[in-house]
Write an enzyme that holds these catalytic residues in place. Sequence first.
Site, PDB file in Angstrom:
ATOM      1  N   LEU A 161      -1.078  14.876   3.148  1.00 20.46           N
ATOM      2  CA  LEU A 161      -1.925  15.948   3.681  1.00 20.46           C
ATOM      3  C   LEU A 161      -2.513  16.741   2.517  1.00 20.46           C
ATOM      4  CD1 LEU A 161       0.021  17.301   6.792  1.00 20.46           C
ATOM      5  CD2 LEU A 161      -2.082  15.951   6.760  1.00 20.46           C
ATOM      6  N   CYS A 177      -6.110  -0.110  -2.121  1.00 21.65           N
ATOM      7  CA  CYS A 177      -5.623  -0.413  -0.765  1.00 21.65           C
ATOM      8  C   CYS A 177      -6.333   0.322   0.364  1.00 21.65           C
ATOM      9  CB  CYS A 177      -4.126  -0.134  -0.678  1.00 21.65           C
ATOM     10  SG  CYS A 177      -3.170  -1.222  -1.724  1.00 21.65           S
ATOM     11  N   LYS A 221      -5.459   7.641  -9.412  1.00 24.93           N
ATOM     12  CA  LYS A 221      -4.448   8.671  -9.141  1.00 24.93           C
ATOM     13  C   LYS A 221      -3.557   8.763 -10.375  1.00 24.93           C
ATOM     14  CE  LYS A 221      -0.798   5.964  -7.036  1.00 24.93           C
ATOM     15  NZ  LYS A 221       0.163   5.844  -5.961  1.00 24.93           N
ATOM     16  N   ARG A 260      -9.556   1.017  -9.969  1.00 27.12           N
ATOM     17  CA  ARG A 260     -10.220   0.493  -8.765  1.00 27.12           C
ATOM     18  C   ARG A 260     -10.504   1.624  -7.777  1.00 27.12           C
ATOM     19  NH1 ARG A 260      -6.352  -4.455  -7.414  1.00 27.12           N
ATOM     20  NH2 ARG A 260      -4.868  -3.011  -8.336  1.00 27.12           N
ATOM     21  N   VAL A 295       1.551  -6.203  -6.867  1.00 29.08           N
ATOM     22  CA  VAL A 295       2.492  -6.617  -5.838  1.00 29.08           C
ATOM     23  C   VAL A 295       3.369  -7.765  -6.333  1.00 29.08           C
ATOM     24  CG1 VAL A 295       2.658  -7.655  -3.540  1.00 29.08           C
ATOM     25  CG2 VAL A 295       1.110  -5.754  -3.918  1.00 29.08           C
ATOM     26  N   LYS A 353     -10.110  -0.520   1.164  1.00 26.39           N
ATOM     27  CA  LYS A 353     -10.340  -1.901   1.605  1.00 26.39           C
ATOM     28  C   LYS A 353      -9.571  -2.237   2.882  1.00 26.39           C
ATOM     29  CE  LYS A 353      -7.336  -5.046  -0.983  1.00 26.39           C
ATOM     30  NZ  LYS A 353      -6.548  -5.750  -0.041  1.00 26.39           N
ATOM     31  N   THR A 410      -1.753  -8.391   1.050  1.00 28.53           N
ATOM     32  CA  THR A 410      -2.203  -7.700   2.259  1.00 28.53           C
ATOM     33  C   THR A 410      -3.308  -8.532   2.901  1.00 28.53           C
ATOM     34  OG1 THR A 410      -1.622  -5.597   1.329  1.00 28.53           O
ATOM     35  CG2 THR A 410      -3.217  -5.553   3.121  1.00 28.53           C
ATOM     36  N   GLU A 446       3.986  -5.673   1.729  1.00 30.67           N
ATOM     37  CA  GLU A 446       4.555  -4.808   0.695  1.00 30.67           C
ATOM     38  C   GLU A 446       3.979  -3.403   0.849  1.00 30.67           C
ATOM     39  OE1 GLU A 446       6.947  -5.365  -1.685  1.00 30.67           O
ATOM     40  OE2 GLU A 446       6.574  -3.200  -1.748  1.00 30.67           O
TER      41      GLU A 446
HETATM   42  C1  UDX Z   1      -1.101   2.862  -0.984  1.00 34.03           C
HETATM   43  C2  UDX Z   1       0.048   3.007   0.015  1.00 34.03           C
HETATM   44  O1  UDX Z   1       0.631   4.318  -0.114  1.00 34.03           O
HETATM   45  C3  UDX Z   1       1.085   1.938  -0.201  1.00 34.03           C
HETATM   46  O2  UDX Z   1       2.099   2.027   0.788  1.00 34.03           O
HETATM   47  C4  UDX Z   1       0.416   0.561  -0.118  1.00 34.03           C
HETATM   48  O3  UDX Z   1       1.350  -0.465  -0.397  1.00 34.03           O
HETATM   49  C5  UDX Z   1      -0.757   0.490  -1.091  1.00 34.03           C
HETATM   50  O4  UDX Z   1      -1.652   1.572  -0.858  1.00 34.03           O
HETATM   51  P1  UDX Z   1      -1.540   3.448  -3.561  1.00 34.03           P
HETATM   52  O5  UDX Z   1      -2.928   2.925  -3.347  1.00 34.03           O
HETATM   53  O6  UDX Z   1      -0.790   3.025  -4.766  1.00 34.03           O
HETATM   54  O7  UDX Z   1      -0.612   3.086  -2.308  1.00 34.03           O
HETATM   55  O8  UDX Z   1      -1.673   5.048  -3.642  1.00 34.03           O
HETATM   56  P2  UDX Z   1      -1.351   6.315  -2.736  1.00 34.03           P
HETATM   57  O9  UDX Z   1      -0.422   7.178  -3.476  1.00 34.03           O
HETATM   58  O10 UDX Z   1      -0.986   5.955  -1.375  1.00 34.03           O
HETATM   59  O11 UDX Z   1      -2.776   7.035  -2.741  1.00 34.03           O
HETATM   60  C6  UDX Z   1      -3.945   6.417  -2.227  1.00 34.03           C
HETATM   61  C7  UDX Z   1      -5.137   7.316  -2.356  1.00 34.03           C
HETATM   62  O12 UDX Z   1      -5.039   8.423  -1.467  1.00 34.03           O
HETATM   63  C8  UDX Z   1      -5.311   7.935  -3.737  1.00 34.03           C
HETATM   64  O13 UDX Z   1      -6.681   7.953  -4.046  1.00 34.03           O
HETATM   65  C9  UDX Z   1      -4.769   9.334  -3.581  1.00 34.03           C
HETATM   66  O14 UDX Z   1      -5.345  10.239  -4.501  1.00 34.03           O
HETATM   67  C10 UDX Z   1      -5.210   9.639  -2.165  1.00 34.03           C
HETATM   68  N1  UDX Z   1      -4.390  10.670  -1.492  1.00 34.03           N
HETATM   69  C11 UDX Z   1      -3.075  10.436  -1.245  1.00 34.03           C
HETATM   70  C12 UDX Z   1      -4.967  11.868  -1.088  1.00 34.03           C
HETATM   71  O15 UDX Z   1      -6.162  12.108  -1.296  1.00 34.03           O
HETATM   72  N2  UDX Z   1      -4.190  12.785  -0.432  1.00 34.03           N
HETATM   73  C13 UDX Z   1      -2.880  12.575  -0.166  1.00 34.03           C
HETATM   74  O16 UDX Z   1      -2.259  13.461   0.443  1.00 34.03           O
HETATM   75  C14 UDX Z   1      -2.296  11.367  -0.586  1.00 34.03           C
END
Ligand code: UDX
Length: 431
Positions: free
Chosen positions: A250, A260, A320, A327, A11, A263, A121, A151
């Site tokens: 979805l 994020c 991802k 993490r 961030v 937690k 956050t 953010e």
């Molecule tokens: C997230 C929020 O999207 C972002 O707005 C915030 O600031 C921080 O947290 P991030 O943790 O970087 O961002 O990843 P994100 O792409 O949102 O995915 C989070 C988790 O959800 C991942 O483990 C991803 O694999 C999972 N996910 C996401 C799914 O299982 N299915 C989905 O359809 C989307």
Amino acid sequence: MNVCVIGTGYVGLLTGAAFADLGNEVVCVDKDQRKIDMLNRGEMPIYEPGLEEMVKRSREENRITFTTNLSDSVKKSRVVFIAVGTPPKESGETDLQYVEAVAKEIAANLDRYTIIVNKSTVPVGTGDFVRSIIEANRRRDVDFDVVSNPEFLKEGTGVFDALNPERIIIGAPTRHVAMDLVELYAPLEAPMLITDVESAEMIKYASNAFLATKISFINTVANICERAGADVTQVAKGMGYDSRIGREFLQAGLGFGGSCFPKDTLSLRHVGRKFGENTELLDSVLSVNEDRVPRFVRRIIETLGNVQGKTIAILGLAFKANTDDMREAKSLEIIAALKEAGATIRAYDPIAMEAAKAVIPDGLTYCRNAYEAAENSDLAVIVTDWNEFKQLNMEKLKEKMKNPIIFDGRNIYKPENMKKFGFEYYSIGRK
Ligand code: UDX
């Protein structure tokens, strides 16, 4: 504008880099000398596509500097962003010790009116908390304001998200105080909501917990699809055409990980419970998520009969794609469970190998590519949906494996194609 950003994690660094890119003079502060040295050599402490180039441009123009000297940095800045880590405690409560320590240091160095912005956050009420710490620790009688500006960037697309936010939330005690931030963000031409501090703090948690709810919802539907012979990817597509539902978040899979969603959902539940409110919905979102990997591993064990002495290839380690962040990565849980059941693990990730080695230094074989990981394996698991796995040479992969069995935790392949290639193929929420 002179801007100071404290904390050079995802961030902080992306915020600082974006403001510098817009022409502001930004100083990024971190107490970790190693990180600051790296940044001063032009190296990024995190993997984020496009970040190094963006920082390089601003460094060449002297618009961004990196230092461990918080005192000088605060003194020369009109706006000071707090962007330090807010990890969870055992109870789910957010640990504010780093925010508190930074607030005390800011207080000790305030020598003129300054706007202090919570970018980390943080749970609702933290704005008040920071205000009280600064009031108690100020050495001079100077005025200040505390603003909440959460953010929303996503790892992997952080540079784009920082420069093209869908919305900017400014929680300020008065509209007048919000104006400095409005000016700072104006070049981005994004919709802005100016509101009170508490509402801004809640917007961040409510947004992340809502997205986590969407994921647990579709994963619940996926479980039913598996039994009923429906295809969750088709179900999600059909649902997503409804603009009230939307297509995003979805994707059924191994559940949400990262720094994020787990937690923040825990923290919102903690805050709800603290106020004596019913948090059953959040309890379910979390418990559905907690069962994703155990359920997946149970299916693997059922398929192989017994994994004792079997070799399993793990493709993808990062939480991802397009990040090296480990993490709350699902790979950690899957590897631990399969090893516990007696399997030998061969693993590969395009970017997160070093980060993974730091968390799991031994007890598995790290490989140079997907084919090497698949060598002599009884089963391969797709854990992270990296693009390079989507276009693997399936004939080559099959040749390498002892048994052509694939468990796809991200639904990146079409079942009919995998059948054609001669794989026994299992995915999420599909026949
Ligand atoms: C997230 C929020 O999207 C972002 O707005 C915030 O600031 C921080 O947290 P991030 O943790 O970087 O961002 O990843 P994100 O792409 O949102 O995915 C989070 C988790 O959800 C991942 O483990 C991803 O694999 C999972 N996910 C996401 C799914 O299982 N299915 C989905 O359809 C989307």
